[in-house]
Motif scaffolding. Structure first.
Motif, PDB file in Angstrom:
ATOM      1  N   LEU A 163    -113.118 -13.238 111.606  1.00 35.28           N
ATOM      2  CA  LEU A 163    -112.276 -12.521 110.635  1.00 35.28           C
ATOM      3  C   LEU A 163    -111.403 -13.516 110.018  1.00 35.28           C
ATOM      4  N   ASP A 164    -110.720 -14.401 110.604  1.00 38.36           N
ATOM      5  CA  ASP A 164    -109.872 -15.300 109.762  1.00 38.36           C
ATOM      6  C   ASP A 164    -110.453 -15.978 108.552  1.00 38.36           C
ATOM      7  N   LYS A 165    -111.948 -16.681 108.898  1.00 36.71           N
ATOM      8  CA  LYS A 165    -112.504 -17.204 107.980  1.00 36.71           C
ATOM      9  C   LYS A 165    -112.832 -16.250 106.816  1.00 36.71           C
ATOM     10  N   SER A 166    -113.310 -15.144 107.014  1.00 34.35           N
ATOM     11  CA  SER A 166    -113.346 -14.126 105.939  1.00 34.35           C
ATOM     12  C   SER A 166    -112.357 -13.790 104.978  1.00 34.35           C
ATOM     13  N   THR A 167    -111.214 -13.771 105.630  1.00 29.85           N
ATOM     14  CA  THR A 167    -110.096 -13.335 105.150  1.00 29.85           C
ATOM     15  C   THR A 167    -109.660 -14.774 104.130  1.00 29.85           C
ATOM     16  N   GLU A 168    -109.713 -16.030 104.907  1.00 34.37           N
ATOM     17  CA  GLU A 168    -109.726 -17.258 103.940  1.00 34.37           C
ATOM     18  C   GLU A 168    -110.272 -17.347 102.800  1.00 34.37           C
ATOM     19  N   PHE A 169    -111.603 -16.872 102.842  1.00 34.16           N
ATOM     20  CA  PHE A 169    -112.546 -17.108 101.676  1.00 34.16           C
ATOM     21  C   PHE A 169    -112.348 -15.764 100.834  1.00 34.16           C
ATOM     22  N   PHE A 170    -112.498 -14.590 101.303  1.00 31.35           N
ATOM     23  CA  PHE A 170    -112.728 -13.234 100.624  1.00 31.35           C
ATOM     24  C   PHE A 170    -111.603 -12.488 100.444  1.00 31.35           C
ATOM     25  N   GLY A 171    -110.415 -12.781 101.121  1.00 31.06           N
ATOM     26  CA  GLY A 171    -109.350 -11.799 101.361  1.00 31.06           C
ATOM     27  C   GLY A 171    -108.472 -11.812  99.937  1.00 31.06           C
ATOM     28  N   TYR A 172    -107.354 -11.013  99.747  1.00 26.88           N
ATOM     29  CA  TYR A 172    -106.630 -11.113  98.851  1.00 26.88           C
ATOM     30  C   TYR A 172    -106.036 -12.521  98.605  1.00 26.88           C
ATOM     31  N   ASP A 173    -106.253 -13.027  97.355  1.00 28.10           N
ATOM     32  CA  ASP A 173    -105.712 -14.709  97.042  1.00 28.10           C
ATOM     33  C   ASP A 173    -106.623 -15.417  98.001  1.00 28.10           C
ATOM     34  N   GLY A 174    -107.966 -15.246  98.325  1.00 30.14           N
ATOM     35  CA  GLY A 174    -108.840 -16.033  99.202  1.00 30.14           C
ATOM     36  C   GLY A 174    -109.320 -17.122  98.117  1.00 30.14           C
ATOM     37  N   LEU A 175    -110.151 -18.054  98.746  1.00 26.21           N
ATOM     38  CA  LEU A 175    -110.557 -19.294  98.018  1.00 26.21           C
ATOM     39  C   LEU A 175    -111.602 -18.904  97.036  1.00 26.21           C
ATOM     40  N   ILE A 176    -112.389 -17.818  97.254  1.00 27.04           N
ATOM     41  CA  ILE A 176    -113.106 -17.422  96.195  1.00 27.04           C
ATOM     42  C   ILE A 176    -112.634 -16.773  95.140  1.00 27.04           C
ATOM     43  N   TYR A 177    -111.587 -16.115  95.223  1.00 28.90           N
ATOM     44  CA  TYR A 177    -110.563 -15.468  94.050  1.00 28.90           C
ATOM     45  C   TYR A 177    -110.074 -16.653  93.366  1.00 28.90           C
ATOM     46  N   LYS A 178    -109.471 -17.571  94.005  1.00 31.84           N
ATOM     47  CA  LYS A 178    -108.760 -18.564  93.420  1.00 31.84           C
ATOM     48  C   LYS A 178    -109.885 -19.533  92.803  1.00 31.84           C
ATOM     49  N   LYS A 179    -111.022 -19.911  93.163  1.00 35.64           N
ATOM     50  CA  LYS A 179    -112.055 -20.549  92.335  1.00 35.64           C
ATOM     51  C   LYS A 179    -112.479 -19.972  91.253  1.00 35.64           C
ATOM     52  N   GLN A 180    -112.565 -18.570  91.031  1.00 34.82           N
ATOM     53  CA  GLN A 180    -113.151 -17.448  90.213  1.00 34.82           C
ATOM     54  C   GLN A 180    -112.073 -17.701  89.027  1.00 34.82           C
ATOM     55  N   ASN A 181    -110.780 -17.775  89.442  1.00 34.93           N
ATOM     56  CA  ASN A 181    -109.609 -17.612  88.556  1.00 34.93           C
ATOM     57  C   ASN A 181    -109.805 -19.271  87.885  1.00 34.93           C
ATOM     58  N   GLU A 182    -109.797 -20.312  88.408  1.00 39.07           N
ATOM     59  CA  GLU A 182    -109.738 -21.586  88.083  1.00 39.07           C
ATOM     60  C   GLU A 182    -110.945 -21.758  87.011  1.00 39.07           C
ATOM     61  N   LEU A 183    -112.141 -21.168  87.451  1.00 36.97           N
ATOM     62  CA  LEU A 183    -113.368 -21.507  86.558  1.00 36.97           C
ATOM     63  C   LEU A 183    -113.389 -20.646  85.228  1.00 36.97           C
ATOM     64  N   LEU A 184    -112.944 -19.117  85.462  1.00 34.44           N
ATOM     65  CA  LEU A 184    -113.073 -18.348  84.445  1.00 34.44           C
ATOM     66  C   LEU A 184    -111.874 -18.346  83.262  1.00 34.44           C
ATOM     67  N   ARG A 185    -110.789 -18.778  83.766  1.00 32.04           N
ATOM     68  CA  ARG A 185    -109.506 -18.454  83.050  1.00 32.04           C
ATOM     69  C   ARG A 185    -109.703 -19.370  81.458  1.00 32.04           C
ATOM     70  N   PRO A 186    -110.146 -20.469  81.566  1.00 32.20           N
ATOM     71  CA  PRO A 186    -110.235 -21.332  80.269  1.00 32.20           C
ATOM     72  C   PRO A 186    -111.373 -20.494  79.377  1.00 32.20           C
ATOM     73  N   ILE A 187    -112.601 -19.732  79.971  1.00 32.27           N
ATOM     74  CA  ILE A 187    -113.303 -19.173  78.957  1.00 32.27           C
ATOM     75  C   ILE A 187    -112.559 -17.901  78.448  1.00 32.27           C
ATOM     76  N   ARG A 188    -112.003 -17.224  79.372  1.00 26.02           N
ATOM     77  CA  ARG A 188    -111.338 -16.048  79.097  1.00 26.02           C
ATOM     78  C   ARG A 188    -110.091 -16.356  78.016  1.00 26.02           C
ATOM     79  N   GLN A 189    -109.598 -17.568  78.177  1.00 22.80           N
ATOM     80  CA  GLN A 189    -108.417 -17.976  77.435  1.00 22.80           C
ATOM     81  C   GLN A 189    -109.077 -18.203  75.828  1.00 22.80           C
ATOM     82  N   LYS A 190    -110.340 -18.654  75.807  1.00 24.31           N
ATOM     83  CA  LYS A 190    -110.775 -18.931  74.578  1.00 24.31           C
ATOM     84  C   LYS A 190    -111.209 -17.626  73.853  1.00 24.31           C
TER      85      LYS A 190
END
Length: 180
Positions: free
Chosen positions: A103-130
């Motif tokens: 459960l902790d790992k799931s929250t760490e990866f997929f929870g609010y402000d989880g690693l997947i969310y952070k990575k998505q934001n990091e990768l897609l922000r420059p494209i959306r900004q463009k």
């Protein structure tokens, strides 16, 4: 010859003035479909694929922990009659810890402000900004006061295609040949 009364002349002058004022203060709106625009950007598809691959990797880790916990639980049930009450409590505690780890790992990866969310934001922000910068250029070129996004959470029940500026943004991003 008909004589026009001064009241009628005054009425037309005032009504023309009011109409001119309304046009002067009218705000221009347009709309785009950001999902469609992003789908046309090659770098967006590439980054989405990276995120999907990372999601699968994280999901595999969480499922592995959940499977371990389930195996431990099944083993406990199968051998329960061989254990003392203290051993059962200890084994149950181990199962609970493994489930909590999953459960902790799931929250760490997929929870609010989880690693997947952070990575998505990091990768897609420059494209959306463009895309946003291109949208701003289009707004300035077409003297728009507001640009709405059909793909956003807000609901647009109807939109006149005449006010759809998606193609102009694609042109600005050089993903479409400019219209003459």
């Amino acid at each position: 010859m008909h004589k026009i009364s001064p009241a009628i002349v005054l009425f037309f002058v005032i009504s023309n003035f009011v109409l001119a004022q309304n046009k002067a203060f009218a705000q221009k709106f347009g709309h785009i479909d950001s999902e469609y625009i992003l789908s046309k950007m090659p770098e967006y598809s590439q980054k989405k694929k990276e995120i999907e691959d990372l999601h699968k990797e994280y999901d595999k880790v969480v499922r592995s922990l959940q499977n371990e916990a389930e195996k431990m639980r099944a083993e406990l049930r199968a051998k329960e009659i061989l254990f003392t009450p203290e051993m059962i409590k200890e084994k149950q505690k181990e199962v609970d810890l493994k489930e909590q780890e999953a459960l902790d790992k799931s929250t760490e990866f997929f929870g609010y402000d989880g690693l997947i969310y952070k990575k998505q934001n990091e990768l897609l922000r420059p494209i959306r900004q463009k895309m946003f910068e291109a949208t701003e250029v289009v707004c300035r070129k077409h003297n728009l006061d507001y640009m709405l996004d059909k793909a956003a959470d807000m609901s647009i029940i109807y939109s006149n295609p005449e006010h759809d500026y998606t193609e102009f943004v694609l042109e600005e991003l050089e993903l479409l040949k400019k219209k003459n």
